[in-house]
Design a protein around this motif. Structure first.
Motif, PDB file in Angstrom:
ATOM      1  N   MET A  73     -11.908  -3.062  30.846  1.00  0.00           N
ATOM      2  CA  MET A  73     -11.292  -3.198  29.542  1.00  0.00           C
ATOM      3  C   MET A  73      -9.964  -3.935  29.643  1.00  0.00           C
ATOM      4  O   MET A  73      -9.587  -4.712  28.790  1.00  0.00           O
ATOM      5  CB  MET A  73     -11.092  -1.804  28.941  1.00  0.00           C
ATOM      6  N   HIS A  74      -9.222  -3.702  30.726  1.00  0.00           N
ATOM      7  CA  HIS A  74      -7.925  -4.353  30.910  1.00  0.00           C
ATOM      8  C   HIS A  74      -8.087  -5.865  30.938  1.00  0.00           C
ATOM      9  O   HIS A  74      -7.327  -6.594  30.298  1.00  0.00           O
ATOM     10  CB  HIS A  74      -7.278  -3.855  32.192  1.00  0.00           C
ATOM     11  N   ARG A  75      -9.074  -6.370  31.680  1.00  0.00           N
ATOM     12  CA  ARG A  75      -9.298  -7.813  31.760  1.00  0.00           C
ATOM     13  C   ARG A  75      -9.645  -8.373  30.393  1.00  0.00           C
ATOM     14  O   ARG A  75      -9.169  -9.430  30.006  1.00  0.00           O
ATOM     15  CB  ARG A  75     -10.422  -8.100  32.754  1.00  0.00           C
ATOM     16  N   ARG A  76     -10.487  -7.654  29.630  1.00  0.00           N
ATOM     17  CA  ARG A  76     -10.877  -8.131  28.314  1.00  0.00           C
ATOM     18  C   ARG A  76      -9.682  -8.166  27.386  1.00  0.00           C
ATOM     19  O   ARG A  76      -9.514  -9.087  26.600  1.00  0.00           O
ATOM     20  CB  ARG A  76     -11.982  -7.241  27.732  1.00  0.00           C
ATOM     21  N   ARG A  77      -8.838  -7.132  27.429  1.00  0.00           N
ATOM     22  CA  ARG A  77      -7.662  -7.106  26.575  1.00  0.00           C
ATOM     23  C   ARG A  77      -6.722  -8.259  26.922  1.00  0.00           C
ATOM     24  O   ARG A  77      -6.170  -8.903  26.036  1.00  0.00           O
ATOM     25  CB  ARG A  77      -6.916  -5.774  26.721  1.00  0.00           C
ATOM     26  N   ARG A  78      -6.528  -8.523  28.202  1.00  0.00           N
ATOM     27  CA  ARG A  78      -5.644  -9.607  28.614  1.00  0.00           C
ATOM     28  C   ARG A  78      -6.178 -10.943  28.138  1.00  0.00           C
ATOM     29  O   ARG A  78      -5.433 -11.787  27.639  1.00  0.00           O
ATOM     30  CB  ARG A  78      -5.500  -9.614  30.140  1.00  0.00           C
ATOM     31  N   THR A  79      -7.488 -11.142  28.267  1.00  0.00           N
ATOM     32  CA  THR A  79      -8.086 -12.394  27.825  1.00  0.00           C
ATOM     33  C   THR A  79      -7.955 -12.555  26.321  1.00  0.00           C
ATOM     34  O   THR A  79      -7.668 -13.638  25.822  1.00  0.00           O
ATOM     35  CB  THR A  79      -9.564 -12.458  28.229  1.00  0.00           C
ATOM     36  N   LEU A  98     -17.880  -2.397  23.849  1.00  0.00           N
ATOM     37  CA  LEU A  98     -16.542  -2.143  23.321  1.00  0.00           C
ATOM     38  C   LEU A  98     -16.575  -1.186  22.137  1.00  0.00           C
ATOM     39  O   LEU A  98     -15.650  -0.390  21.947  1.00  0.00           O
ATOM     40  CB  LEU A  98     -15.885  -3.468  22.911  1.00  0.00           C
ATOM     41  N   GLU A  99     -17.632  -1.250  21.335  1.00  0.00           N
ATOM     42  CA  GLU A  99     -17.768  -0.281  20.244  1.00  0.00           C
ATOM     43  C   GLU A  99     -17.896   1.136  20.795  1.00  0.00           C
ATOM     44  O   GLU A  99     -17.313   2.085  20.252  1.00  0.00           O
ATOM     45  CB  GLU A  99     -18.987  -0.618  19.383  1.00  0.00           C
ATOM     46  N   GLU A 100     -18.641   1.268  21.876  1.00  0.00           N
ATOM     47  CA  GLU A 100     -18.792   2.586  22.485  1.00  0.00           C
ATOM     48  C   GLU A 100     -17.456   3.107  22.996  1.00  0.00           C
ATOM     49  O   GLU A 100     -17.116   4.286  22.819  1.00  0.00           O
ATOM     50  CB  GLU A 100     -19.805   2.509  23.628  1.00  0.00           C
ATOM     51  N   GLN A 101     -16.682   2.220  23.621  1.00  0.00           N
ATOM     52  CA  GLN A 101     -15.377   2.637  24.128  1.00  0.00           C
ATOM     53  C   GLN A 101     -14.411   2.966  23.000  1.00  0.00           C
ATOM     54  O   GLN A 101     -13.586   3.878  23.119  1.00  0.00           O
ATOM     55  CB  GLN A 101     -14.783   1.527  24.998  1.00  0.00           C
ATOM     56  N   ALA A 102     -14.501   2.209  21.894  1.00  0.00           N
ATOM     57  CA  ALA A 102     -13.567   2.408  20.782  1.00  0.00           C
ATOM     58  C   ALA A 102     -13.935   3.588  19.900  1.00  0.00           C
ATOM     59  O   ALA A 102     -13.101   4.094  19.142  1.00  0.00           O
ATOM     60  CB  ALA A 102     -13.493   1.134  19.938  1.00  0.00           C
ATOM     61  N   GLY A 103     -15.201   4.017  19.966  1.00  0.00           N
ATOM     62  CA  GLY A 103     -15.641   5.124  19.145  1.00  0.00           C
ATOM     63  C   GLY A 103     -16.402   4.719  17.903  1.00  0.00           C
ATOM     64  O   GLY A 103     -16.585   5.518  16.985  1.00  0.00           O
ATOM     65  N   GLY A 104     -16.838   3.454  17.855  1.00  0.00           N
ATOM     66  CA  GLY A 104     -17.619   2.995  16.713  1.00  0.00           C
ATOM     67  C   GLY A 104     -17.224   1.609  16.269  1.00  0.00           C
ATOM     68  O   GLY A 104     -16.197   1.062  16.705  1.00  0.00           O
ATOM     69  N   ALA A 105     -18.040   1.019  15.385  1.00  0.00           N
ATOM     70  CA  ALA A 105     -17.800  -0.352  14.925  1.00  0.00           C
ATOM     71  C   ALA A 105     -16.505  -0.457  14.124  1.00  0.00           C
ATOM     72  O   ALA A 105     -15.722  -1.400  14.316  1.00  0.00           O
ATOM     73  CB  ALA A 105     -18.986  -0.826  14.088  1.00  0.00           C
ATOM     74  N   GLU A 106     -16.257   0.484  13.221  1.00  0.00           N
ATOM     75  CA  GLU A 106     -15.052   0.432  12.398  1.00  0.00           C
ATOM     76  C   GLU A 106     -13.800   0.576  13.248  1.00  0.00           C
ATOM     77  O   GLU A 106     -12.792  -0.100  13.015  1.00  0.00           O
ATOM     78  CB  GLU A 106     -15.089   1.521  11.331  1.00  0.00           C
ATOM     79  N   GLU A 107     -13.867   1.442  14.238  1.00  0.00           N
ATOM     80  CA  GLU A 107     -12.715   1.636  15.118  1.00  0.00           C
ATOM     81  C   GLU A 107     -12.429   0.372  15.921  1.00  0.00           C
ATOM     82  O   GLU A 107     -11.263   0.002  16.128  1.00  0.00           O
ATOM     83  CB  GLU A 107     -12.964   2.818  16.056  1.00  0.00           C
TER      84      GLU A 107
END
Length: 216
Positions: free
Chosen positions: A1-7, A115-124
């Motif tokens: 997730m860190h790499r994706r956030r940085r990108t 990423l939806e799974e990590q965030a807790g859903g599509a809206e999140e």
């Protein structure tokens, strides 16, 4: 997730710092164009529409007008930052194409699902991407495609997105595209693949209440 956030931070507008807007009273080299990239125009209308998408998403995400105005104040440089992002997207696409890098819809969906799974859903996920990166819901898949292009380009080059080799590839693509910004939005630095504020006598900074309004 860190790499994706940085990108994501590299490839989307920096929306956390308010900045004065620019207005210009000179003659445009390309009337009606915010930028010309590879001979193709990014029109002022297209830029304004993209900014409107972000503003509408910001307004929908907060419960009252006062909070919305605070969000606007925090993103006073949104028009210029959005143009930077739109140009850099095209530069990245050219660099990826030159390197033979492709991204499939299946790869985009796989990234989104994870990423939806990590965030807790599509809206999140949509809320997080809007707040952190200024990406409205309708542009999330486009953002994921660009992130995947960047990651796969870096892999093809045997490096990562923070290394000089990656940015050198973007610089070469930028030069090939001959990026030309409307002076009211600054200039484009091929070496850094980045927009630079213009330092010209006919450009004035707008501060105070006017800074909350997008550039026309």
């Amino acid at each position: 997730m860190h790499r994706r956030r940085r990108t994501a931070l590299l490839l989307t507008a920096a929306l956390t710092a308010a900045a004065p807007l620019l207005t210009a009273c000179g003659n445009d080299a390309h009337p009606g164009a915010a930028a010309v990239v590879g001979g193709q125009r990014i029109t002022v209308s297209q830029l304004e529409n993209r900014v409107d998408e972000i503003r509408e998403a910001q307004q929908a995400a907060v419960p009252d007008e006062a909070q919305y105005q605070q969000a606007v104040a925090r993103t006073g440089g949104l028009t210029r930052d959005t143009l930077h992002s739109m140009v850099l997207d095209r530069v990245l696409e050219r660099a990826a194409r030159d390197a033979g890098v492709t991204v499939t819809p299946k790869e985009i969906q796989r990234m989104r699902s994870g990423l939806e799974e990590q965030a807790g859903g599509a809206e999140e996920l949509e809320s997080a991407w809007l707040q952190q990166y200024g990406v409205p819901p309708e542009r999330i898949d486009d953002n994921f495609r660009l992130q995947l292009q960047a990651q796969k380009l870096a892999q093809r080059l045997g490096t990562d997105t923070s290394r000089p080799e990656f940015w050198q590839a973007l610089s070469e693509a930028s030069k090939k595209l001959d990026v030309d910004l409307n002076p009211r939005y600054g200039t484009w630095d091929d070496e850094k693949s980045s927009r630079v504020d213009a330092k010209t006598p006919w450009v004035r900074e707008v501060t105070g209440a006017a800074a909350a309004q997008p550039v026309a």
